[in-house]
Write an enzyme that holds these catalytic residues in place. Structure first.
Site, PDB file in Angstrom:
ATOM      1  N   SER A 156     -69.673 -17.563 -36.219  1.00 55.54           N
ATOM      2  CA  SER A 156     -69.365 -16.729 -37.378  1.00 55.54           C
ATOM      3  C   SER A 156     -67.901 -16.286 -37.330  1.00 55.54           C
ATOM      4  CB  SER A 156     -70.333 -15.548 -37.432  1.00 55.54           C
ATOM      5  OG  SER A 156     -70.260 -14.889 -38.681  1.00 55.54           O
ATOM      6  N   GLU A 216     -77.492 -20.593 -43.898  1.00 52.76           N
ATOM      7  CA  GLU A 216     -76.503 -19.626 -43.423  1.00 52.76           C
ATOM      8  C   GLU A 216     -76.422 -18.365 -44.286  1.00 52.76           C
ATOM      9  OE1 GLU A 216     -74.674 -19.777 -40.725  1.00 52.76           O
ATOM     10  OE2 GLU A 216     -74.200 -21.853 -40.214  1.00 52.76           O
ATOM     11  N   HIS A 274     -78.381 -17.460 -40.637  1.00 50.54           N
ATOM     12  CA  HIS A 274     -77.140 -17.286 -39.881  1.00 50.54           C
ATOM     13  C   HIS A 274     -77.410 -16.548 -38.575  1.00 50.54           C
ATOM     14  CE1 HIS A 274     -72.740 -16.978 -39.670  1.00 50.54           C
ATOM     15  NE2 HIS A 274     -72.864 -15.710 -39.328  1.00 50.54           N
TER      16      HIS A 274
END
Length: 535
Positions: A213, A338, A440
């Site tokens: 991320s 995600e 995610h």
């Protein structure tokens, strides 16, 4: 005289015994003590590995050092205990148990954790992974159970988990401040690792940086920065939202001005800003809002590193297009869904057809009519958040990853590997929208084999998948080839100018060409990802 001689002999004997005991003590605990350039530290020796928690790599960035570049430590004389984790950097953490630090929050946070094999010595030359945690550059910490690197250490790799300043304390850019303090913290940690990891048994010439991320976005930035390049020679980017882009100076300055107004200071008055408490800083930071328009995607990272032309010369995706990234072996990857956590957090109520079309027009002012047929809204009266999540997943993660990977293969000499994680874990998720989805960050407990610490009960197939992932990463860190070394179930082929191959991470691992004949990514490529890759 005889009595004096006897006394002296006895005294010498006692001294020798004492010295022998002292030497014996040092010998017996030698594995727990490492001498760094700033002083000796004492860690923990477990049955299968060693760990050093809370190792400082820079002076605490407090008081007059708030909004200053990180400064080298002052040497210490006695052995410093590194037996417990330190606080996470200043934040209001909302990531949940195992991801938010149970220790607490502090501006005194520039520490790292080192996991090594038990038998590591200064002559071992084990490969090294430096992990940069994510959290939208506003939350997160490397010192949490999720990133426990015991399994990697047991697999003959040294892992260093780092912290860096977050939010406005790490990334406030003004006319007087470059806005890259948190990024420079990362570089200072990399410098510390490069200079000291040999004492832990690591090979400073085999350092892989890895992030997820915002941590992966950081990896992309390090690949463009001349400040970073000498400290690593391979990279792993997991779920980087490349399309969002790092902040330009104008956007950074606007966010800084709103923050200064909220906290009650002139943006140029550092005395006032440094006089505010951590809680006042965090409260004011939380109130910084964003206007919509073409900046709607900035809501994903209100604070981020700043394109200052020096520390970070250009947008990472622009550097990819121009072939100006550091030419090192690289792994790039993402997960299937995600954007779901972001979309369902931003839009807590159903998104209708008209609102959906407005959102698409805002994000794609020049391309909406080409995008909408590929991502059609749900019928009137139904929720369009699922299709919006798919669109944002593709636009921020999957398709720019494809662009990054394919462009690397064309422009760089080093190998690039691509993965796509699609496995739905048998354990539940904290967000209802992520049930039966691959959201995610959901993969990280398998990547680190930390699922037990996270309270997750995996079935045997999932545990085997976690081991396979561990082996691919260990092999890559060790040889820069994920197939060489520990056993892996499938050969992971690199992407080349003539071969598109993605490793599909499911309980049955396979490889597929996920790049060719993808009309959605083809269309999104023509949006130029917020003009970062315009021809």
């Amino acid at each position: 005289m005889n009595k004096l001689l006897v006394f002296i002999l006895l005294l010498l004997l006692l001294i020798n015994i004492s010295f022998a005991r002292k030497r014996s003590y040092i010998k017996n605990t030698d594995a727990s003590i490492v001498v760094t350039q700033f002083g000796a530290i004492k860690g923990i020796v477990e049955d299968t590995h060693r760990v050093f928690y809370g190792v400082p790599f820079a002076q605490p960035p407090v008081n007059q050092l708030r909004w200053e570049n990180p400064i080298d430590l002052k040497p210490w004389e006695n052995v410093r205990e590194t037996l417990t984790q330190k606080s996470q950097c200043a934040q209001k953490c909302n990531l949940g148990p195992g991801v938010c630090s149970p220790i607490g929050t502090s501006e005194d946070c520039l520490y790292l954790d080192v996991f090594t094999p038990k038998d590591a010595t200064p002559n071992s030359k084990y490969p090294v992974i430096v992990y940069i945690p994510g959290g939208a550059f506003s939350v997160g910490s490397g010192s949490v159970p999720l990133y426990d690197a015991t399994k990697f250490a047991q697999s003959s790799v040294i892992v260093v988990n780092i912290n860096y300043r977050l939010g406005v304390l790490g990334f406030m850019g003004t006319d007087l401040m470059h806005g890259n303090y948190g990024f420079l913290d990362q570089i200072k940690a990399l410098e510390w690792v490069y200079n000291n990891i040999g004492s832990f048994g690591g090979n400073k010439e085999m350092i892989t940086i890895w992030g997820e991320s915002a941590g992966a976005f950081s990896v992309s930035a390090h690949l463009t920065s001349t400040y970073s390049r000498q400290y690593f020679n391979a990279a792993i980017s997991s779920s980087s939202p490349l399309t969002v882009g790092l902040k330009d100076k104008t956007t950074a300055r606007g966010n800084a001005n709103r923050f200064a107004t909220n906290v009650g200071c002139n943006i140029e008055d550092l005395t006032c800003l440094r006089g505010k408490s951590m809680d006042e800083i965090l409260d004011a930071q939380e109130k910084v809002g964003l206007t919509f328009g073409d900046k709607i995607l900035d809501a994903f990272t209100i604070w981020s590193p700043v394109i200052d032309g020096d520390i970070i010369p250009m947008q990472p995706l622009t550097a990819v297009k121009e072939g100006k990234t550091y030419d090192v072996p690289t792994i790039i990857g993402n997960v299937k869904h995600e954007a779901i956590p972001f979309i369902y957090s931003f839009f807590q109520d159903s998104v209708g057809i008209d609102y959906y079309r407005v959102l698409v027009a805002i994000v794609f002012p020049l391309n909406a009519m080409k995008i909408l047929p590929l991502y059609p809204a749900a019928p009137r009266g139904q929720d369009s958040r699922p299709i919006l999540s798919e669109l944002i997943t593709d636009y921020l993660f999957r398709c720019p990853d494809r662009y990054h990977t394919v462009t690397n293969a064309k422009k760089l000499s080093s190998p690039t590997y691509h993965y796509h994680y699609v496995h739905v874990k048998s354990t539940g998720h904290s967000l209802d929208a992520c049930d039966d989805k691959v959201c995610h960050g959901t993969e990280l407990s398998l990547f680190f084999n930390s699922y037990e610490l996270m309270g997750e009960r995996l079935d045997n197939d999932e545990k085997e998948l976690a081991i396979d992932i561990n082996n691919y990463i260990v092999n890559f860190a060790t040889t820069h080839n994920p197939n060489t070394g520990l056993d892996v179930p499938v050969q992971w082929r690199q992407v080349t100018s003539t071969q598109n191959s993605t490793l599909i991470l499911e309980t049955t691992i396979e490889t597929k060409d996920t790049f060719t004949n993808d009309p959605k990514c083809n269309a999104l490529d023509l949006t130029y990802y917020r003009n970062q890759v315009r021809p």
